[in-house]
Design a protein around this motif. Sequence first.
Motif, short mmCIF file in Angstrom:
data_model
loop_
_atom_site.label_atom_id
_atom_site.label_comp_id
_atom_site.label_asym_id
_atom_site.label_seq_id
_atom_site.Cartn_x
_atom_site.Cartn_y
_atom_site.Cartn_z
N ALA A 36 0.83 -1.21 0.00
CA ALA A 36 0.00 0.00 0.00
C ALA A 36 0.86 1.25 0.00
CB ALA A 36 -0.92 -0.01 1.21
N SER A 37 1.93 1.23 0.81
CA SER A 37 2.82 2.39 0.87
C SER A 37 3.51 2.62 -0.47
CB SER A 37 3.86 2.16 1.98
OG SER A 37 4.68 3.29 2.14
N VAL A 40 0.92 4.14 -2.97
CA VAL A 40 0.64 5.56 -2.74
C VAL A 40 1.74 6.43 -3.35
CG1 VAL A 40 0.50 7.34 -0.96
CG2 VAL A 40 -0.77 5.20 -0.68
N SER A 41 2.98 6.06 -3.07
CA SER A 41 4.09 6.86 -3.60
C SER A 41 4.16 6.77 -5.13
CB SER A 41 5.41 6.37 -2.99
OG SER A 41 6.47 7.22 -3.36
N ILE A 43 1.64 6.34 -7.19
CA ILE A 43 0.55 7.16 -7.73
C ILE A 43 0.94 8.64 -7.71
CG2 ILE A 43 -1.81 7.96 -7.29
CD1 ILE A 43 -2.49 5.12 -6.43
N GLU A 44 1.60 9.07 -6.63
CA GLU A 44 2.04 10.46 -6.57
C GLU A 44 3.05 10.77 -7.68
OE1 GLU A 44 3.45 10.72 -2.60
OE2 GLU A 44 1.47 11.12 -1.75
N SER A 78 10.27 10.28 3.16
CA SER A 78 9.91 8.91 3.55
C SER A 78 10.82 8.41 4.67
CB SER A 78 10.02 7.98 2.34
OG SER A 78 9.13 8.39 1.32
N ARG A 125 7.97 3.43 0.30
CA ARG A 125 7.92 4.78 -0.28
C ARG A 125 9.32 5.29 -0.57
NH1 ARG A 125 3.42 8.92 1.66
NH2 ARG A 125 4.52 9.97 -0.01
#
Length: 271
Positions: A36-37, A40-41, A43-44, A78, A125
């Motif tokens: 998940a981490s 998220v990174s 996608i950013e 991070s 991340r």
Amino acid sequence: MADTVTARTAPYRAVLASRIRAQRSYRLSFGVDLAASFLVSFIELAEVWVLFHAVQSLGGFDFRQILLVFGIADFCFSMADMVVGHCDDLDRYVRDGTLDVFYLRPQPLLLQLITSNIELRRLARAAVGLASIVIALSINDIRWSPAHVGLLAMTLIAGIAIFSAMFAWAAGIQFFVISGGELTNSFVYGGRYAATQVASVWTRPVKAAFGFFFPMAFTAFLPALLLLGKPGPSLLPAWLGWCTPLAAIWAWAGGLWLWRIGVRHYQGAGG
């Protein structure tokens, strides 16, 4: 001297080791957290790519160059979030009475808070940020010299220190504003977002806020100007990239000052 340092840090290392073992005990949960981490990174990073897919350049930077800014800022944040990020949850420590327990131990309060947890899932991340740095350094035309190598190493260390200091600022403020997470998120996570962007397009008030008061431009943008051989915008000349350690000192001076007056203000959880 070494034996003294080892003995003094033994309690902190014992607590951190127990936290690491606890997170690794539940391997499926730990794996999901890592995934998940990472997502998220990623996608950013994809958001940045989508933006530069629509425009050729922004603020004098193309996608290859902004990838270097994003990578340095994301990696430094991070790493700081993994080690110090839980300081942002000081309001929870206060409400649960955990902070009062820290007062019973003969160790510095801030060090106890920092070593009370570690978020290993942030490593995913950091991996995205590190990969972005490696790719950006390989595809940009950088004329390497010993000074550039030293600048990059100094930037990574000072950048982690600056973001860590922002969490100390947040913890100090939350002594006064319980449940003030939204307030502190504005400069902790808002600052992280600003650090991954091109500061050339910032307005003067934003440059004053995230360029100097919260020194986010020093974490990645200004050192990237020096590495890429680019001139800086008004108020943010490229040579300021060498002043990143001074920005880290300023950030920690503010963080420790807020923490100190916060501790003096604290009256206990009332339990």
